[in-house]
Design a protein around this motif. Structure first.
Motif, PDB file in Angstrom:
ATOM      1  N   ARG A 192       0.832  -1.193   0.000  1.00 26.59           N
ATOM      2  CA  ARG A 192       0.000   0.000   0.000  1.00 26.59           C
ATOM      3  C   ARG A 192       0.874   1.253   0.000  1.00 26.59           C
ATOM      4  O   ARG A 192       1.677   1.461   0.895  1.00 26.59           O
ATOM      5  CB  ARG A 192      -0.900  -0.030   1.227  1.00 26.59           C
ATOM      6  CG  ARG A 192      -1.795   1.165   1.351  1.00 26.59           C
ATOM      7  CD  ARG A 192      -2.811   0.969   2.465  1.00 26.59           C
ATOM      8  NE  ARG A 192      -3.491   2.235   2.710  1.00 26.59           N
ATOM      9  CZ  ARG A 192      -3.208   3.035   3.741  1.00 26.59           C
ATOM     10  NH1 ARG A 192      -2.313   2.667   4.634  1.00 26.59           N
ATOM     11  NH2 ARG A 192      -3.845   4.170   3.884  1.00 26.59           N
ATOM     12  N   GLY A 193       0.735   2.063  -1.043  1.00 23.14           N
ATOM     13  CA  GLY A 193       1.494   3.302  -1.125  1.00 23.14           C
ATOM     14  C   GLY A 193       2.985   3.108  -1.270  1.00 23.14           C
ATOM     15  O   GLY A 193       3.765   3.921  -0.791  1.00 23.14           O
ATOM     16  N   CYS A 210      -5.564  -5.740  -3.546  1.00 22.13           N
ATOM     17  CA  CYS A 210      -4.972  -6.982  -4.053  1.00 22.13           C
ATOM     18  C   CYS A 210      -5.974  -7.905  -4.731  1.00 22.13           C
ATOM     19  O   CYS A 210      -5.567  -8.859  -5.400  1.00 22.13           O
ATOM     20  CB  CYS A 210      -4.292  -7.744  -2.918  1.00 22.13           C
ATOM     21  SG  CYS A 210      -3.020  -6.801  -2.056  1.00 22.13           S
ATOM     22  N   GLY A 211      -7.265  -7.670  -4.542  1.00 22.23           N
ATOM     23  CA  GLY A 211      -8.255  -8.600  -5.086  1.00 22.23           C
ATOM     24  C   GLY A 211      -8.561  -9.717  -4.100  1.00 22.23           C
ATOM     25  O   GLY A 211      -8.149  -9.668  -2.942  1.00 22.23           O
ATOM     26  N   GLY A 227      -1.345  -8.552   6.255  1.00 21.04           N
ATOM     27  CA  GLY A 227       0.085  -8.531   6.526  1.00 21.04           C
ATOM     28  C   GLY A 227       0.938  -9.248   5.505  1.00 21.04           C
ATOM     29  O   GLY A 227       2.078  -8.878   5.270  1.00 21.04           O
ATOM     30  N   ALA A 228       0.396 -10.300   4.880  1.00 24.76           N
ATOM     31  CA  ALA A 228       1.182 -11.017   3.867  1.00 24.76           C
ATOM     32  C   ALA A 228       0.867 -10.502   2.466  1.00 24.76           C
ATOM     33  O   ALA A 228       1.252 -11.119   1.482  1.00 24.76           O
ATOM     34  CB  ALA A 228       0.904 -12.517   3.956  1.00 24.76           C
ATOM     35  N   GLY A 229       0.171  -9.377   2.413  1.00 28.29           N
ATOM     36  CA  GLY A 229      -0.138  -8.794   1.113  1.00 28.29           C
ATOM     37  C   GLY A 229       0.280  -7.345   1.075  1.00 28.29           C
ATOM     38  O   GLY A 229       1.455  -7.022   1.262  1.00 28.29           O
ATOM     39  N   CYS A 230      -0.709  -6.460   0.913  1.00 31.93           N
ATOM     40  CA  CYS A 230      -0.385  -5.043   0.723  1.00 31.93           C
ATOM     41  C   CYS A 230       0.002  -4.349   2.018  1.00 31.93           C
ATOM     42  O   CYS A 230       0.515  -3.231   1.994  1.00 31.93           O
ATOM     43  CB  CYS A 230      -1.578  -4.328   0.093  1.00 31.93           C
ATOM     44  SG  CYS A 230      -3.065  -4.356   1.117  1.00 31.93           S
TER      45      CYS A 230
END
Lengths: 178, 90
Positions: free
Chosen positions: A72-73, B8-9, B58-61
């Protein structure tokens, strides 16, 4: 002053080839995280390095000079050292030594990744130029499709040995099924 | 269970960490102890139906999400970035 020998994160572990998949270490060059500053212009990246600041889930540029969305960002500029003109528009951190970068290639590459990542990796859903922050085994990492059968994987450098081991196990597992 | 992260979808729930009811977004404005603080810290609803929860991707964006989930059917109905929800004055 001692003369230290620089080792790459996966030195001595890759390349590995099993069945129709091959794993090699990628030398990413300089990795810099870019976080747009309030009031900054993300277009500065295009002006300085020729690739757009990537939208979520996307990577721009090409091999050797990529911008990869990394959260994010935030995006990673991978390859070139950041132009000084970016300072006014992004908060930047050098992360070059923080990541192990691996290239997974071959017609079985997608099947191998499917054993490790909870992603929909079908070619019409996860296309060339798509990227994801996700899990690789139990590690958090970054997965970018750079070709039809080619993925760039990033994990924290401290996880390099574990990553190579888990990917190799997945490669063997896919190959054993024939 | 999959959560539709706005960035992220659709993603598997193993990428997320659960925080709790989305009351965390309604922190009382005053610093003195009050019934509002008592409620904010200690009191939770236990709804049979739709509820808003905080999940961390936490395991993504790396973003915080407000997820609307039905506790009876386990259906995940919506997910929004917490920053957007908070920014909207919710």
């Amino acid at each position: 002053m001692a003369s230290l020998i620089a080792k790459s994160p996966c030195a001595g572990m890759a390349p590995i080839s099993v069945g129709d998949a091959a794993l090699r270490e990628v030398d990413p060059g300089v990795i810099t995280s870019l976080s747009p500053l309030a009031g900054g212009d993300v277009g500065a990246l295009k002006a300085a390095h020729g690739m757009a600041f990537p939208a979520p889930g996307r990577a721009s540029g090409k091999a050797g000079a990529r911008a990869v969305w990394s959260g994010r960002g935030q995006a990673f500029l991978i390859g070139p050292a950041p132009d000084a003109a970016l300072k006014a528009h992004f908060a930047m951190t050098d992360q070059s030594d923080g990541w192990a970068v691996l290239g997974l290639e071959g017609t079985a590459a997608r099947e191998v990744l499917a054993r490790l990542c909870p992603l929909d990796l079908r070619p019409d859903r996860f296309k060339r130029g798509h990227t994801a922050r996700t899990l690789i085994g139990h590690m958090t990492g970054s997965v970018t499709r750079v070709g039809a059968d080619s993925f760039d994987l990033m994990v924290f450098r401290s996880m390099a040995q574990t990553a190579v081991h888990e990917i190799e196990e997945a490669m063997k597992s896919v190959a054993a099924r024939g | 269970m999959r959560i539709p992260c706005p960035l992220c979808g659709d993603r598997d729930h193993r990428e997320f960490t659960y925080k709790g009811a989305a009351v965390a977004l309604d922190r009382p404005g005053n610093s003195d102890w009050s019934d509002d603080w008592d409620s904010y810290i200690h009191l939770r609803d236990n709804p049979a139906g739709d509820t808003d929860e905080m999940w961390w991707h936490g395991a993504g964006c790396g973003g915080w999400l407000v997820v609307t989930r039905n506790t009876v059917t386990h259906e995940v109905k919506a997910a929004r970035m917490a920053a957007d929800v908070k920014g909207a004055g919710a």
